[in-house]
Design a protein around this motif. Structure first.
Motif, PDB file in Angstrom:
ATOM      1  N   ARG A 181      33.151  42.423  35.458  1.00 56.28           N
ATOM      2  CA  ARG A 181      34.500  42.965  35.647  1.00 56.28           C
ATOM      3  C   ARG A 181      35.091  43.376  34.315  1.00 56.28           C
ATOM      4  N   ILE A 182      35.546  44.620  34.251  1.00 56.01           N
ATOM      5  CA  ILE A 182      36.229  45.091  33.056  1.00 56.01           C
ATOM      6  C   ILE A 182      37.684  44.665  33.161  1.00 56.01           C
ATOM      7  N   LYS A 183      38.178  44.014  32.128  1.00 57.23           N
ATOM      8  CA  LYS A 183      39.554  43.515  32.082  1.00 57.23           C
ATOM      9  C   LYS A 183      40.461  44.491  31.333  1.00 57.23           C
ATOM     10  N   GLN A 184      39.936  45.070  30.250  1.00 55.58           N
ATOM     11  CA  GLN A 184      40.766  45.932  29.414  1.00 55.58           C
ATOM     12  C   GLN A 184      39.917  47.014  28.763  1.00 55.58           C
ATOM     13  N   ILE A 185      40.521  48.178  28.582  1.00 58.17           N
ATOM     14  CA  ILE A 185      39.897  49.267  27.847  1.00 58.17           C
ATOM     15  C   ILE A 185      40.811  49.605  26.685  1.00 58.17           C
ATOM     16  N   ALA A 186      40.273  49.543  25.469  1.00 57.51           N
ATOM     17  CA  ALA A 186      41.036  49.893  24.269  1.00 57.51           C
ATOM     18  C   ALA A 186      40.706  51.335  23.907  1.00 57.51           C
ATOM     19  N   LEU A 220      50.835  56.159  34.779  1.00 56.03           N
ATOM     20  CA  LEU A 220      50.456  54.745  34.693  1.00 56.03           C
ATOM     21  C   LEU A 220      51.688  53.898  34.392  1.00 56.03           C
ATOM     22  N   ARG A 221      51.681  52.684  34.919  1.00 51.37           N
ATOM     23  CA  ARG A 221      52.806  51.765  34.719  1.00 51.37           C
ATOM     24  C   ARG A 221      52.701  51.112  33.345  1.00 51.37           C
ATOM     25  N   HIS A 222      53.755  51.322  32.524  1.00 47.90           N
ATOM     26  CA  HIS A 222      53.796  50.726  31.188  1.00 47.90           C
ATOM     27  C   HIS A 222      54.065  49.234  31.323  1.00 47.90           C
ATOM     28  N   LEU A 223      53.290  48.413  30.631  1.00 44.63           N
ATOM     29  CA  LEU A 223      53.458  46.964  30.691  1.00 44.63           C
ATOM     30  C   LEU A 223      54.298  46.452  29.523  1.00 44.63           C
ATOM     31  N   PHE A 224      53.836  46.716  28.285  1.00 41.86           N
ATOM     32  CA  PHE A 224      54.566  46.252  27.104  1.00 41.86           C
ATOM     33  C   PHE A 224      53.961  46.881  25.851  1.00 41.86           C
ATOM     34  N   ASP A 225      54.697  46.781  24.751  1.00 42.55           N
ATOM     35  CA  ASP A 225      54.215  47.192  23.430  1.00 42.55           C
ATOM     36  C   ASP A 225      54.052  45.937  22.588  1.00 42.55           C
ATOM     37  N   ALA A 226      53.150  45.994  21.599  1.00 42.04           N
ATOM     38  CA  ALA A 226      52.932  44.863  20.709  1.00 42.04           C
ATOM     39  C   ALA A 226      52.609  45.374  19.311  1.00 42.04           C
ATOM     40  N   PRO A 227      53.017  44.631  18.302  1.00 38.51           N
ATOM     41  CA  PRO A 227      52.698  45.039  16.938  1.00 38.51           C
ATOM     42  C   PRO A 227      51.213  44.834  16.651  1.00 38.51           C
ATOM     43  N   ALA A 253      50.621  48.303  16.376  1.00 34.85           N
ATOM     44  CA  ALA A 253      50.720  49.653  16.959  1.00 34.85           C
ATOM     45  C   ALA A 253      49.950  49.702  18.272  1.00 34.85           C
ATOM     46  N   LEU A 254      50.403  48.892  19.246  1.00 35.02           N
ATOM     47  CA  LEU A 254      49.710  48.798  20.526  1.00 35.02           C
ATOM     48  C   LEU A 254      50.672  49.063  21.678  1.00 35.02           C
ATOM     49  N   SER A 255      50.161  49.697  22.721  1.00 41.66           N
ATOM     50  CA  SER A 255      50.938  49.902  23.936  1.00 41.66           C
ATOM     51  C   SER A 255      50.005  49.662  25.117  1.00 41.66           C
ATOM     52  N   PHE A 256      50.464  48.892  26.110  1.00 47.32           N
ATOM     53  CA  PHE A 256      49.630  48.466  27.224  1.00 47.32           C
ATOM     54  C   PHE A 256      50.114  49.044  28.543  1.00 47.32           C
ATOM     55  N   PHE A 257      49.154  49.436  29.389  1.00 43.42           N
ATOM     56  CA  PHE A 257      49.430  50.015  30.699  1.00 43.42           C
ATOM     57  C   PHE A 257      48.552  49.352  31.746  1.00 43.42           C
ATOM     58  N   ASP A 258      49.012  49.395  32.999  1.00 47.93           N
ATOM     59  CA  ASP A 258      48.200  48.932  34.121  1.00 47.93           C
ATOM     60  C   ASP A 258      47.512  50.139  34.749  1.00 47.93           C
ATOM     61  N   CYS A 259      46.219  50.028  34.929  1.00 46.31           N
ATOM     62  CA  CYS A 259      45.427  51.103  35.538  1.00 46.31           C
ATOM     63  C   CYS A 259      44.638  50.481  36.692  1.00 46.31           C
ATOM     64  N   GLY A 312      44.781  47.482  37.957  1.00 44.72           N
ATOM     65  CA  GLY A 312      44.325  46.123  37.683  1.00 44.72           C
ATOM     66  C   GLY A 312      43.530  46.006  36.392  1.00 44.72           C
ATOM     67  N   VAL A 313      43.142  47.119  35.805  1.00 44.36           N
ATOM     68  CA  VAL A 313      42.490  47.116  34.497  1.00 44.36           C
ATOM     69  C   VAL A 313      43.566  47.461  33.474  1.00 44.36           C
ATOM     70  N   GLN A 314      43.626  46.675  32.409  1.00 40.49           N
ATOM     71  CA  GLN A 314      44.627  46.914  31.384  1.00 40.49           C
ATOM     72  C   GLN A 314      44.120  47.986  30.418  1.00 40.49           C
ATOM     73  N   LEU A 315      44.956  48.975  30.152  1.00 41.96           N
ATOM     74  CA  LEU A 315      44.640  50.031  29.201  1.00 41.96           C
ATOM     75  C   LEU A 315      45.452  49.750  27.950  1.00 41.96           C
ATOM     76  N   MET A 316      44.762  49.652  26.799  1.00 44.68           N
ATOM     77  CA  MET A 316      45.439  49.368  25.537  1.00 44.68           C
ATOM     78  C   MET A 316      45.296  50.572  24.618  1.00 44.68           C
ATOM     79  N   LEU A 317      46.423  51.181  24.272  1.00 39.45           N
ATOM     80  CA  LEU A 317      46.424  52.271  23.312  1.00 39.45           C
ATOM     81  C   LEU A 317      46.592  51.654  21.932  1.00 39.45           C
ATOM     82  N   ALA A 318      45.667  51.967  21.023  1.00 35.98           N
ATOM     83  CA  ALA A 318      45.684  51.374  19.687  1.00 35.98           C
ATOM     84  C   ALA A 318      45.890  52.459  18.643  1.00 35.98           C
ATOM     85  N   GLY A 319      47.050  52.419  17.988  1.00 31.67           N
ATOM     86  CA  GLY A 319      47.346  53.365  16.921  1.00 31.67           C
ATOM     87  C   GLY A 319      46.588  53.015  15.653  1.00 31.67           C
ATOM     88  N   PRO A 320      46.643  53.880  14.648  1.00 32.79           N
ATOM     89  CA  PRO A 320      45.892  53.673  13.411  1.00 32.79           C
ATOM     90  C   PRO A 320      46.107  52.310  12.762  1.00 32.79           C
TER      91      PRO A 320
END
Length: 132
Positions: A11-16, A35-42, A44-50, A52-60
Motif C-alpha cells: 500500500r502506498i501511503k504518500q507520494i512526494a 484535490l483536498r488540501h490537508l495542511f502545510d508544514a515547514p 516548504a511542504l504542502s499536503f493533499f488527499d488523493c 486516501g493517498v497523501q500527496l506531498m509537494l516539496a519545495g526546494p
C-alpha cells in the motif's frame, strides 16, 4: 533472506513530488485538479488527499542538500518501520535514511525512512503509529 523474513509492500501511503514553487503547485493541485488540501508544514511542504493517498509537494528548501530533487518518491505504508527497514537493508538495499520521527500530532508519530532501489530512485517507508 528466508521466506519468513521477506518483506511485502502493498500500500502506498504518500507520494512526494518535488516542485520549484510550492505556492504555484499548491494552486494547481487544489484549484485545477480539485484535490483536498490537508495542511502545510515547514520548511516548504504542502499536503493533499488523493483518494486516501497523501500527496506531498516539496519545495526546494525541503528537497535536501541541493534543493533540486529530480524524482518523485513513493512512500509505502508499513506497520513496523524499524523491522521492515532492517529486513530490506539486510537483503542488500542501500540505506539512504534510517527510520526517524518527522512529526508528532494528535497523539500520533509519523516515521519515515528511505532506501535506494539501485537505479537512482528513492523508495520511502512510512509508519503512522500511536505516540510513545
Amino acid at each position: 533472506m528466508a521466506p519468513s523474513d521477506a518483506v511485502s509492500l502493498s500500500r502506498i501511503k504518500q507520494i512526494a513530488i518535488p516542485v520549484h514553487s510550492v505556492d504555484e503547485a499548491k494552486a494547481f493541485y487544489r484549484d485545477t485538479l480539485g484535490l483536498r488540501h490537508l495542511f502545510d508544514a515547514p520548511p516548504a511542504l504542502s499536503f493533499f488527499d488523493c483518494g486516501g493517498v497523501q500527496l506531498m509537494l516539496a519545495g526546494p528548501d525541503a528537497q535536501g542538500k541541493d534543493g533540486d530533487q529530480q524524482h518523485a518518491v513513493l512512500f509505502y505504508d508499513v506497520s513496523d518501520i524499524k523491522t521492515t527497514h532492517a529486513r530490506i537493508k539486510s537483503a542488500g538495499a542501500k540505506c539512504l535514511e534510517e527510520p526517524r520521527i518527522i512529526t508528532r500530532m494528535n497523539g500520533r508519530e509519523i516515521w519515515i525512512s528511505s532506501i535506494s532501489d539501485g537505479q537512482g530512485n528513492v523508495v520511502g517507508l512510512m509508519s503512522d503509529v500511536p505516540a510513545a
